[in-house]
Design a protein around this motif. Structure first.
Motif, mmCIF file in Angstrom:
data_model
loop_
_atom_site.group_PDB
_atom_site.id
_atom_site.type_symbol
_atom_site.label_atom_id
_atom_site.label_comp_id
_atom_site.label_asym_id
_atom_site.label_seq_id
_atom_site.Cartn_x
_atom_site.Cartn_y
_atom_site.Cartn_z
ATOM 1 N N SER A 8 0.986 -1.357 0.295
ATOM 2 C CA SER A 8 -0.084 0.753 0.007
ATOM 3 C C SER A 8 1.034 0.912 0.425
ATOM 4 C CB SER A 8 -0.959 0.055 0.954
ATOM 5 O OG SER A 8 -1.657 1.503 1.403
ATOM 6 N N VAL A 9 0.048 2.492 -0.422
ATOM 7 C CA VAL A 9 0.987 4.023 -0.719
ATOM 8 C C VAL A 9 0.362 4.613 0.707
ATOM 9 C CG1 VAL A 9 1.914 3.602 -2.934
ATOM 10 C CG2 VAL A 9 0.043 4.263 -2.852
ATOM 11 N N GLU A 10 -0.431 3.654 0.963
ATOM 12 C CA GLU A 10 -1.435 4.624 1.198
ATOM 13 C C GLU A 10 -0.750 5.512 2.679
ATOM 14 O OE1 GLU A 10 -3.615 7.076 4.081
ATOM 15 O OE2 GLU A 10 -4.970 6.402 2.495
ATOM 16 N N LYS A 11 -0.592 7.444 3.130
ATOM 17 C CA LYS A 11 0.270 7.144 4.077
ATOM 18 C C LYS A 11 0.023 6.843 5.427
ATOM 19 C CE LYS A 11 0.737 11.892 4.792
ATOM 20 N NZ LYS A 11 0.872 13.601 4.553
ATOM 21 N N ARG A 12 -1.433 7.553 5.671
ATOM 22 C CA ARG A 12 -1.945 6.940 6.860
ATOM 23 C C ARG A 12 -3.065 5.391 7.484
ATOM 24 N NH1 ARG A 12 -3.224 11.753 6.070
ATOM 25 N NH2 ARG A 12 -2.131 13.862 7.378
ATOM 26 N N PRO A 13 -2.282 4.229 6.585
ATOM 27 C CA PRO A 13 -2.966 3.047 6.501
ATOM 28 C C PRO A 13 -3.752 2.262 8.537
ATOM 29 C CG PRO A 13 -0.253 2.488 6.845
ATOM 30 C CD PRO A 13 -1.083 3.836 6.937
ATOM 31 N N ARG A 50 6.691 6.259 10.839
ATOM 32 C CA ARG A 50 5.695 6.118 9.963
ATOM 33 C C ARG A 50 4.546 7.751 10.204
ATOM 34 N NH1 ARG A 50 4.581 0.025 11.403
ATOM 35 N NH2 ARG A 50 5.406 -0.952 9.819
ATOM 36 N N GLU A 51 4.609 7.851 12.150
ATOM 37 C CA GLU A 51 4.084 9.123 12.187
ATOM 38 C C GLU A 51 4.270 10.900 11.488
ATOM 39 O OE1 GLU A 51 1.557 10.631 14.839
ATOM 40 O OE2 GLU A 51 1.981 8.847 14.321
ATOM 41 N N HIS A 56 3.201 14.642 7.368
ATOM 42 C CA HIS A 56 4.307 15.551 5.849
ATOM 43 C C HIS A 56 2.834 16.345 5.593
ATOM 44 C CE1 HIS A 56 7.545 17.048 3.865
ATOM 45 N NE2 HIS A 56 8.634 15.855 4.819
ATOM 46 N N PRO A 57 2.974 17.359 5.169
ATOM 47 C CA PRO A 57 2.635 18.489 5.010
ATOM 48 C C PRO A 57 2.845 17.762 2.278
ATOM 49 C CG PRO A 57 4.068 19.632 5.238
ATOM 50 C CD PRO A 57 4.439 18.099 5.845
ATOM 51 N N TYR A 58 3.853 17.983 2.787
ATOM 52 C CA TYR A 58 4.181 17.181 0.959
ATOM 53 C C TYR A 58 4.319 15.855 0.428
ATOM 54 C CZ TYR A 58 5.875 22.062 1.838
ATOM 55 O OH TYR A 58 5.907 23.203 2.284
ATOM 56 N N ILE A 59 4.033 14.750 1.555
ATOM 57 C CA ILE A 59 4.345 13.453 0.434
ATOM 58 C C ILE A 59 2.730 13.034 0.681
ATOM 59 C CG2 ILE A 59 4.848 10.990 1.311
ATOM 60 C CD1 ILE A 59 7.072 12.246 2.935
ATOM 61 N N ARG A 60 2.376 12.867 0.047
ATOM 62 C CA ARG A 60 1.020 12.748 -1.070
ATOM 63 C C ARG A 60 0.353 11.044 -0.289
ATOM 64 N NH1 ARG A 60 1.479 16.519 -5.848
ATOM 65 N NH2 ARG A 60 1.425 18.787 -5.484
ATOM 66 N N LYS A 61 1.653 10.515 -1.087
ATOM 67 C CA LYS A 61 1.192 8.725 -1.103
ATOM 68 C C LYS A 61 2.829 8.126 -0.175
ATOM 69 C CE LYS A 61 -1.861 8.032 -3.894
ATOM 70 N NZ LYS A 61 -2.883 7.803 -5.362
ATOM 71 N N ALA A 288 5.414 -0.754 -9.344
ATOM 72 C CA ALA A 288 4.502 -0.269 -7.847
ATOM 73 C C ALA A 288 5.313 1.424 -6.980
ATOM 74 C CB ALA A 288 3.873 -0.854 -7.236
ATOM 75 N N LEU A 289 6.597 1.131 -7.066
ATOM 76 C CA LEU A 289 6.998 2.618 -7.008
ATOM 77 C C LEU A 289 6.606 3.211 -7.065
ATOM 78 C CD1 LEU A 289 10.645 1.139 -6.721
ATOM 79 C CD2 LEU A 289 8.908 0.843 -3.914
ATOM 80 N N ASP A 290 6.327 3.581 -8.854
ATOM 81 C CA ASP A 290 5.862 5.441 -8.848
ATOM 82 C C ASP A 290 4.714 5.504 -8.409
ATOM 83 O OD1 ASP A 290 8.215 4.690 -10.586
ATOM 84 O OD2 ASP A 290 7.132 4.200 -12.234
ATOM 85 N N GLU A 291 3.545 4.327 -7.999
ATOM 86 C CA GLU A 291 2.715 4.958 -7.439
ATOM 87 C C GLU A 291 2.827 6.127 -6.105
ATOM 88 O OE1 GLU A 291 0.141 1.783 -6.719
ATOM 89 O OE2 GLU A 291 0.336 0.693 -8.756
ATOM 90 N N MET A 292 3.906 6.177 -5.507
ATOM 91 C CA MET A 292 4.582 7.753 -4.200
ATOM 92 C C MET A 292 4.123 8.663 -5.284
ATOM 93 S SD MET A 292 7.031 5.127 -1.853
ATOM 94 C CE MET A 292 8.108 4.816 -2.905
ATOM 95 N N ASP A 293 3.515 9.868 -4.290
ATOM 96 C CA ASP A 293 4.209 10.764 -4.798
ATOM 97 C C ASP A 293 4.210 11.790 -3.813
ATOM 98 O OD1 ASP A 293 2.954 13.109 -6.722
ATOM 99 O OD2 ASP A 293 1.619 12.826 -5.742
ATOM 100 N N ILE A 294 5.042 13.181 -4.348
ATOM 101 C CA ILE A 294 5.042 14.024 -3.686
ATOM 102 C C ILE A 294 4.780 14.836 -4.046
ATOM 103 C CG2 ILE A 294 8.008 13.990 -4.203
ATOM 104 C CD1 ILE A 294 8.683 14.294 -0.897
ATOM 105 N N ASP A 295 5.186 16.207 -2.834
ATOM 106 C CA ASP A 295 4.628 17.673 -4.129
ATOM 107 C C ASP A 295 6.350 18.229 -4.876
ATOM 108 O OD1 ASP A 295 4.025 20.135 -4.687
ATOM 109 O OD2 ASP A 295 3.876 21.132 -3.321
ATOM 110 N N THR A 296 6.099 18.242 -5.630
ATOM 111 C CA THR A 296 8.090 18.585 -6.711
ATOM 112 C C THR A 296 7.684 19.865 -6.489
ATOM 113 O OG1 THR A 296 6.829 17.671 -8.733
ATOM 114 C CG2 THR A 296 8.072 16.672 -7.898
ATOM 115 N N ALA A 297 6.775 20.903 -6.564
ATOM 116 C CA ALA A 297 6.943 22.256 -7.187
ATOM 117 C C ALA A 297 7.788 22.354 -5.042
ATOM 118 C CB ALA A 297 5.634 22.531 -7.045
#
Length: 327
Positions: A8-13, A50-51, A56-61, A288-297
Motif C-alpha cells: 500500500s502507498v496509503e500514508k495513513r493506513p 510512520r508518524e 508530512h505536508p508534502y508527501i502524498r503517497k 508500483a514504486l511509481d505510485e508514491m507521490d510527493i509535491d515536487t514543486a
C-alpha cells in the motif's frame, strides 16, 4: 527479502504489519554492531518514521511497510531524522527526474539487452555479509545506449538489490572491470548527467557502498572520472580502490565470490539467470514504486540551485522533522 505482493502507498493506513527478523544470525550481529539495530530500536524507529510520514505536508503517497522503511533507517544507522531526510530526498529525486528513476521495467528493450549482454552480475554475499556486485563496463553497447539508459539500468539494479535485507544491512562490495572499454564509454556522460546520477548514488538511494574495486581503469578516462567524483562525498571517494591486475583484485574478494574470468569460482551465466528470475518475480513491486507521490514543486527549485545550496535542502528536511517529530 520482501515478497512479490504489492504494498500500500496509503500514508495513513489503519494498521501496520508486524515485522519479523528472519535473516541468519550473522546479520543480526552486523545490524547491532554496525547499525545499532535491535528489536526495540527497530520498532520505535519505525513508529516514529510512520508518524512523520503521516503528518508530512508534502508527501502524498508513500509505502510505510517495514521492508521499505528499514532501507532508510539502516542507511542512516537509526538516526530517525536522517532516515526521514533520506526518504524525502529519495521521493523528491524520483519525482523530479522521472525519466531517470521511474517506470523501471526490466522488460524495456534497452534493459533486456543490457541484462543479456552481461553488464552486471550479483555474485552473492561474502563471509562478512557484504553483497558482492560485478560490472563489466565494456559490455555496455556504447554505439546503442545513452547515459540516460545506462543510468536507468543502474537505478533498476539498485531498486531490485534493495529487496534483499542482507544488502540493506551488510552493504555492497562492488568490482568494476574496465578492461576493453574505450573513450566513448565515458564521453557519453555530460556533466548534468553525472550530477543527477552521483547525487542519486551518493545521497538519495539508501545504499551502503562499503568498497568499490576498479580493475584496469584507463588513463585516458581519468579527467572524466575526476569530474564524476567531484559530485561524490569524500567518504565514497575514500572507498574506491584501483587495481592494475586481476591478482590484486583477488586479494580483496574471496574466490567463491569472484567470477571465473578473475580467477574465482563464480559462474556468471548461472548468477545472471538467477538475477533475471528475481527481476521477473519483483517486476510489479518495482513498477508500483511509481505510485508514491510527493509535491515536487516544493523541492525542484532547491534541486535546481545545485550543489552549493545542498545545505538548504538538508536544513529544510531536518527542520520539518523537528516540527513533525513525535514526542
Amino acid at each position: 527479502m520482501s515478497s512479490n505482493r504489492l504494498f500500500s502507498v496509503e500514508k495513513r493506513p489503519e494498521s501496520y504489519e508486524k515485522y519479523e527478523f528472519t535473516l541468519p544470525e550473522l546479520y543480526r550481529n552486523l545490524a547491532k554492531e554496525e547499525l545499532r539495530e535491535d528489536d526495540n530500536i527497530r520498532e520505535q524507529s519505525l513508529e516514529q518514521m510512520r508518524e512523520w510520514i503521516a503528518k508530512h505536508p508534502y508527501i502524498r503517497k508513500c509505502r510505510t511497510d517495514a521492508s521499505f522503511l528499514l532501507r532508510f533507517l539502516r542507511f542512516r544507522k537509526y538516526s530517525v531524522p536522517a532516515a526521514c531526510e533520506a526518504l524525502e530526498r529519495y521521493l523528491a529525486m524520483r519525482a523530479t527526474f522521472p525519466q531517470w528513476f521511474q517506470n523501471l521495467d526490466y522488460q524495456e528493450p534497452a534493459m533486456r539487452e543490457m541484462l543479456k549482454d552481461g553488464v552486471f552480475a550479483r555474485l552473492g554475499e561474502d563471509k562478512s555479509g557484504r553483497t558482492v556486485l560485478f560490472f563489466r563496463f565494456a559490455r555496455f553497447n556504447v554505439e546503442k545506449f545513452t547515459a540516460l539508459q545506462e543510468g536507468r539500468f543502474a537505478a533498476l539494479l539498485v531498486e531490485a538489490l534493495l529487496e534483499w535485507e542482507e544488502a540493506q544491512i551488510g552493504g555492497f562490495r562492488v568490482v568494476c572491470d574496465y578492461r576493453g572499454s574505450v573513450l566513448k564509454h565515458y564521453g557519453i556522460w555530460g556533466v548534468s548527467d553525472m550530477k543527477i546520477f552521483m547525487d542519486a548514488i551518493n545521497r538519495s538511494y539508501p545504499i551502503r557502498l562499503r568498497e568499490v574495486h576498479g580493475l584496469k581503469f584507463p588513463k585516458f578516462a581519468v579527467p572524466i572520472i575526476n569530474v564524476l567524483l567531484s559530485f561524490a562525498s569524500p567518504k565514497l571517494r575514500e572507498r574506491i580502490i584501483c587495481h592494475d591486475s586481476v591478482e590484486n583484485v583477488a586479494k580483496h574478494v574471496e574466490a567463491s565470490r569472484l567470477p571465473k574470468e578473475l580467477g574465482g569460482e563464480a559462474d556468471l551465466q548461472q548468477l545472471e539467470a538467477a538475477f533475471l528470475k528475481h527481476l521477473e518475480a519483483r517486476r510489479d513491486v518495482l513498477m508500483a514504486l511509481d505510485e508514491m507521490d510527493i509535491d515536487t514543486a516544493h523541492y525542484s527549485s532547491l534541486w535546481a540551485k545545485g550543489i552549493e545550496h545542498e545545505n538548504e535542502v538538508d536544513s529544510g528536511v531536518a527542520g520539518s522533522f523537528r516540527k513533525l517529530a513525535v514526542d
